[in-house]
Design a protein around this motif. Structure first.
Motif, PDB file in Angstrom:
ATOM      1  N   PHE A  84      23.161  47.098  52.110  1.00 41.15           N
ATOM      2  CA  PHE A  84      22.779  47.792  50.885  1.00 41.15           C
ATOM      3  C   PHE A  84      21.863  48.971  51.213  1.00 41.15           C
ATOM      4  CE2 PHE A  84      23.045  43.185  50.038  1.00 41.15           C
ATOM      5  CZ  PHE A  84      24.097  43.155  49.148  1.00 41.15           C
ATOM      6  N   PHE A  85      21.782  49.918  50.271  1.00 35.13           N
ATOM      7  CA  PHE A  85      20.814  51.011  50.445  1.00 35.13           C
ATOM      8  C   PHE A  85      20.282  51.490  49.105  1.00 35.13           C
ATOM      9  CE2 PHE A  85      24.560  53.562  49.627  1.00 35.13           C
ATOM     10  CZ  PHE A  85      24.119  54.805  49.186  1.00 35.13           C
ATOM     11  N   LEU A  86      19.093  52.083  49.156  1.00 37.63           N
ATOM     12  CA  LEU A  86      18.464  52.733  48.015  1.00 37.63           C
ATOM     13  C   LEU A  86      18.150  54.169  48.430  1.00 37.63           C
ATOM     14  CD1 LEU A  86      16.936  49.659  48.382  1.00 37.63           C
ATOM     15  CD2 LEU A  86      16.311  50.255  46.040  1.00 37.63           C
ATOM     16  N   ASN A  87      18.270  55.106  47.486  1.00 34.80           N
ATOM     17  CA  ASN A  87      17.943  56.490  47.822  1.00 34.80           C
ATOM     18  C   ASN A  87      16.990  57.085  46.800  1.00 34.80           C
ATOM     19  OD1 ASN A  87      19.675  56.795  45.660  1.00 34.80           O
ATOM     20  ND2 ASN A  87      21.286  57.838  46.800  1.00 34.80           N
ATOM     21  N   SER A  88      15.950  57.721  47.291  1.00 32.99           N
ATOM     22  CA  SER A  88      15.018  58.454  46.444  1.00 32.99           C
ATOM     23  C   SER A  88      15.204  59.937  46.708  1.00 32.99           C
ATOM     24  CB  SER A  88      13.577  58.037  46.739  1.00 32.99           C
ATOM     25  OG  SER A  88      13.351  56.705  46.324  1.00 32.99           O
ATOM     26  N   LEU A  89      15.418  60.701  45.647  1.00 33.58           N
ATOM     27  CA  LEU A  89      15.679  62.135  45.762  1.00 33.58           C
ATOM     28  C   LEU A  89      14.499  62.927  45.212  1.00 33.58           C
ATOM     29  CD1 LEU A  89      19.362  62.254  44.453  1.00 33.58           C
ATOM     30  CD2 LEU A  89      18.541  61.741  46.764  1.00 33.58           C
ATOM     31  N   PHE A  90      13.986  63.849  45.992  1.00 32.60           N
ATOM     32  CA  PHE A  90      12.925  64.752  45.571  1.00 32.60           C
ATOM     33  C   PHE A  90      13.572  66.136  45.456  1.00 32.60           C
ATOM     34  CE2 PHE A  90      11.204  61.164  47.747  1.00 32.60           C
ATOM     35  CZ  PHE A  90      10.082  60.808  47.015  1.00 32.60           C
ATOM     36  N   ILE A  91      13.721  66.615  44.227  1.00 27.67           N
ATOM     37  CA  ILE A  91      14.616  67.733  43.935  1.00 27.67           C
ATOM     38  C   ILE A  91      13.833  68.962  43.461  1.00 27.67           C
ATOM     39  CG2 ILE A  91      16.590  68.459  42.539  1.00 27.67           C
ATOM     40  CD1 ILE A  91      17.217  65.440  42.204  1.00 27.67           C
ATOM     41  N   PRO A  92      14.110  70.134  44.046  1.00 23.87           N
ATOM     42  CA  PRO A  92      13.429  71.363  43.603  1.00 23.87           C
ATOM     43  C   PRO A  92      13.881  71.783  42.202  1.00 23.87           C
ATOM     44  CG  PRO A  92      14.429  71.636  45.782  1.00 23.87           C
ATOM     45  CD  PRO A  92      14.967  70.364  45.210  1.00 23.87           C
ATOM     46  N   ARG A  93      13.016  72.488  41.516  1.00 24.65           N
ATOM     47  CA  ARG A  93      13.344  73.018  40.205  1.00 24.65           C
ATOM     48  C   ARG A  93      14.510  74.013  40.316  1.00 24.65           C
ATOM     49  NH1 ARG A  93      10.241  72.489  35.903  1.00 24.65           N
ATOM     50  NH2 ARG A  93       8.384  72.052  37.174  1.00 24.65           N
ATOM     51  N   SER A  94      15.320  74.085  39.301  1.00 27.17           N
ATOM     52  CA  SER A  94      16.473  74.989  39.220  1.00 27.17           C
ATOM     53  C   SER A  94      17.663  74.549  40.080  1.00 27.17           C
ATOM     54  CB  SER A  94      16.081  76.430  39.604  1.00 27.17           C
ATOM     55  OG  SER A  94      15.076  76.920  38.732  1.00 27.17           O
ATOM     56  N   THR A  95      17.621  73.323  40.608  1.00 26.11           N
ATOM     57  CA  THR A  95      18.787  72.790  41.314  1.00 26.11           C
ATOM     58  C   THR A  95      19.938  72.606  40.323  1.00 26.11           C
ATOM     59  OG1 THR A  95      17.400  71.644  42.920  1.00 26.11           O
ATOM     60  CG2 THR A  95      19.659  70.854  42.688  1.00 26.11           C
ATOM     61  N   LYS A  96      21.134  72.973  40.729  1.00 23.15           N
ATOM     62  CA  LYS A  96      22.297  72.925  39.845  1.00 23.15           C
ATOM     63  C   LYS A  96      22.991  71.563  39.889  1.00 23.15           C
ATOM     64  CE  LYS A  96      21.646  77.277  38.958  1.00 23.15           C
ATOM     65  NZ  LYS A  96      21.013  77.667  37.675  1.00 23.15           N
ATOM     66  N   LYS A  97      23.694  71.258  38.789  1.00 21.05           N
ATOM     67  CA  LYS A  97      24.454  70.009  38.728  1.00 21.05           C
ATOM     68  C   LYS A  97      25.502  69.940  39.833  1.00 21.05           C
ATOM     69  CE  LYS A  97      24.064  68.991  33.779  1.00 21.05           C
ATOM     70  NZ  LYS A  97      24.814  68.812  32.511  1.00 21.05           N
ATOM     71  N   PHE A  98      26.123  71.090  40.143  1.00 18.11           N
ATOM     72  CA  PHE A  98      27.138  71.131  41.196  1.00 18.11           C
ATOM     73  C   PHE A  98      26.568  70.622  42.513  1.00 18.11           C
ATOM     74  CE2 PHE A  98      28.797  73.457  44.874  1.00 18.11           C
ATOM     75  CZ  PHE A  98      30.129  73.074  44.840  1.00 18.11           C
ATOM     76  N   PHE A  99      25.350  71.032  42.846  1.00 18.70           N
ATOM     77  CA  PHE A  99      24.703  70.621  44.087  1.00 18.70           C
ATOM     78  C   PHE A  99      24.495  69.114  44.106  1.00 18.70           C
ATOM     79  CE2 PHE A  99      21.236  69.821  46.986  1.00 18.70           C
ATOM     80  CZ  PHE A  99      21.432  70.717  48.026  1.00 18.70           C
ATOM     81  N   ILE A 100      23.992  68.563  42.997  1.00 23.33           N
ATOM     82  CA  ILE A 100      23.744  67.122  42.912  1.00 23.33           C
ATOM     83  C   ILE A 100      25.054  66.340  42.970  1.00 23.33           C
ATOM     84  CG2 ILE A 100      22.834  65.267  41.451  1.00 23.33           C
ATOM     85  CD1 ILE A 100      20.690  66.993  42.793  1.00 23.33           C
ATOM     86  N   ASN A 101      26.091  66.857  42.309  1.00 24.26           N
ATOM     87  CA  ASN A 101      27.403  66.200  42.375  1.00 24.26           C
ATOM     88  C   ASN A 101      27.889  66.110  43.816  1.00 24.26           C
ATOM     89  OD1 ASN A 101      27.489  65.901  39.597  1.00 24.26           O
ATOM     90  ND2 ASN A 101      28.718  67.745  39.258  1.00 24.26           N
ATOM     91  N   ARG A 102      27.762  67.209  44.552  1.00 21.08           N
ATOM     92  CA  ARG A 102      28.190  67.228  45.953  1.00 21.08           C
ATOM     93  C   ARG A 102      27.325  66.297  46.798  1.00 21.08           C
ATOM     94  NH1 ARG A 102      31.223  71.194  48.086  1.00 21.08           N
ATOM     95  NH2 ARG A 102      31.406  69.640  49.742  1.00 21.08           N
TER      96      ARG A 102
END
Length: 325
Positions: A84-102
């Motif tokens: 199993f795994f868990l992931n924590s994402l620290f995301i910069p402002r203005s990141t696009k949905k396309f980037f997160i989808n990829r």
């Protein structure tokens, strides 16, 4: 608009996994795991923008795949099976949905490839992209391997090829057209493959005394492998026996090649020791199982690491990646 609710919905859609081992599914405050009569191994690792990767050379799916791969490798180094795994994402402002989808396409691809299930995580706003992954593994027959258990005379082995990832990173910095071999080296850096099958086999061998994955460099990780065994123990390794891929000297000098092999890191190969009295048994196992491992030296009474090269023996300077703050 990209927000945490969008990411939670995306994760639940891509990772709908539920089972008798994980009855709650993703979405609660904690994950519930039902494991009976078994030891667990847990490891976490972070990938930080402009420290471990940059957005120029990595696609979003490659960043997440790599983040999961390097964390899974730690479980392999214990001889356990990643589950199993868990992931924590620290995301910069203005990141696009396309980037997160990829990004989650990469997590999905690698989780399927490695046979691990996502069971939770977290998101937060950050100045740069950071991915923190925690992997939970299961010990097979309650057996696991540690560092620092090697004994005098143990035979030192390493899997795969050493220095490939560092040589790939060197090539990646040179903007040009790459041949097939060079593309293979670059792939070793961008998309490492944890040694899951090999780790499970090695984890069951009672005469295998210690194990570690080559994360920061052969010399520094060999030194870590032996630390704790004894303050008086060291290693004797032979350059000619270290498995490595030939490179074009026009782009990678002999000196840089040596540095990449001995201290480059990012290979995520398994480095381990085997009892001398069981060496013949292990060589038969290698042949029978067709294991891609190479004998490179032995645990010696000298402190530090001695390197034999072209018949000349020198004391090896311990080199490798170290976080400095």
């Amino acid at each position: 608009m990209l927000d945490e609710f969008y990411i939670e919905k995306l994760v639940k859609k891509k990772f709908p996994y539920k089972s008798r081992f994980f009855p709650t599914g993703i979405g609660d405050d904690s994950a519930v795991l039902n494991l009976k009569d078994s030891s667990l191994v847990v490891s976490s690792d972070s990938q930080v923008q402009d420290v471990h990767f940059n957005l120029k050379n990595f696609k979003p799916n490659e960043i997440s795949s790599r983040a999961l791969a390097v964390s899974v490798s730690d479980i392999c180094a214990m001889g356990a099976e990643p589950k199993f795994f868990l992931n924590s994402l620290f995301i910069p402002r203005s990141t696009k949905k396309f980037f997160i989808n990829r990004l989650f396409e990469g997590f999905k691809f690698s989780s399927d490839e490695f046979g691990v299930k996502l069971i939770g995580g977290n998101v937060s706003l950050s100045a740069s992209l950071i991915i923190d992954v925690t992997v939970i593994g299961q010990c097979i027959n309650n057996k696991f391997k540690e560092r620092g258990k090697s004994k005098l005379g143990d035979i030192i082995y390493v899997s795969g090829k050493v220095g490939d990832a560092a040589n790939g990173m060197t090539l990646l910095r040179k903007t040009r057209i790459y041949n097939k071999s060079e593309k293979g080296l670059i792939s070793k850096y961008i998309a490492p493959k944890p040694k899951i099958k090999l780790g499970k086999i090695l984890g069951q061998i009672d005469y295998l005394t210690s194990m570690i994955d080559v994360t920061d460099g052969l010399s520094i990780d060999l030194n870590r492998l032996l630390s704790g065994s004894s303050k008086t123990l060291g290693a004797f390794i032979i350059w000619e026996k270290i498995p490595k891929t030939k490179v074009n000297k026009e782009f990678i000098s002999d000196k840089l090649f040596s540095n990449n092999v001995l201290g480059g890191g990012d290979d995520y190969e398994l480095l381990f020791t085997v009892k001398k009295e069981n060496h013949d048994d292990f060589k038969k196992l290698i042949e029978r199982k067709k294991l891609e491992v190479s004998e490179i030296g032995y645990v010696a009474s000298n402190k530090g690491i001695k390197l034999s090269r072209g018949g000349r023996t020198t004391t090896l300077e311990i080199k490798g990646f170290t976080h400095r703050f």
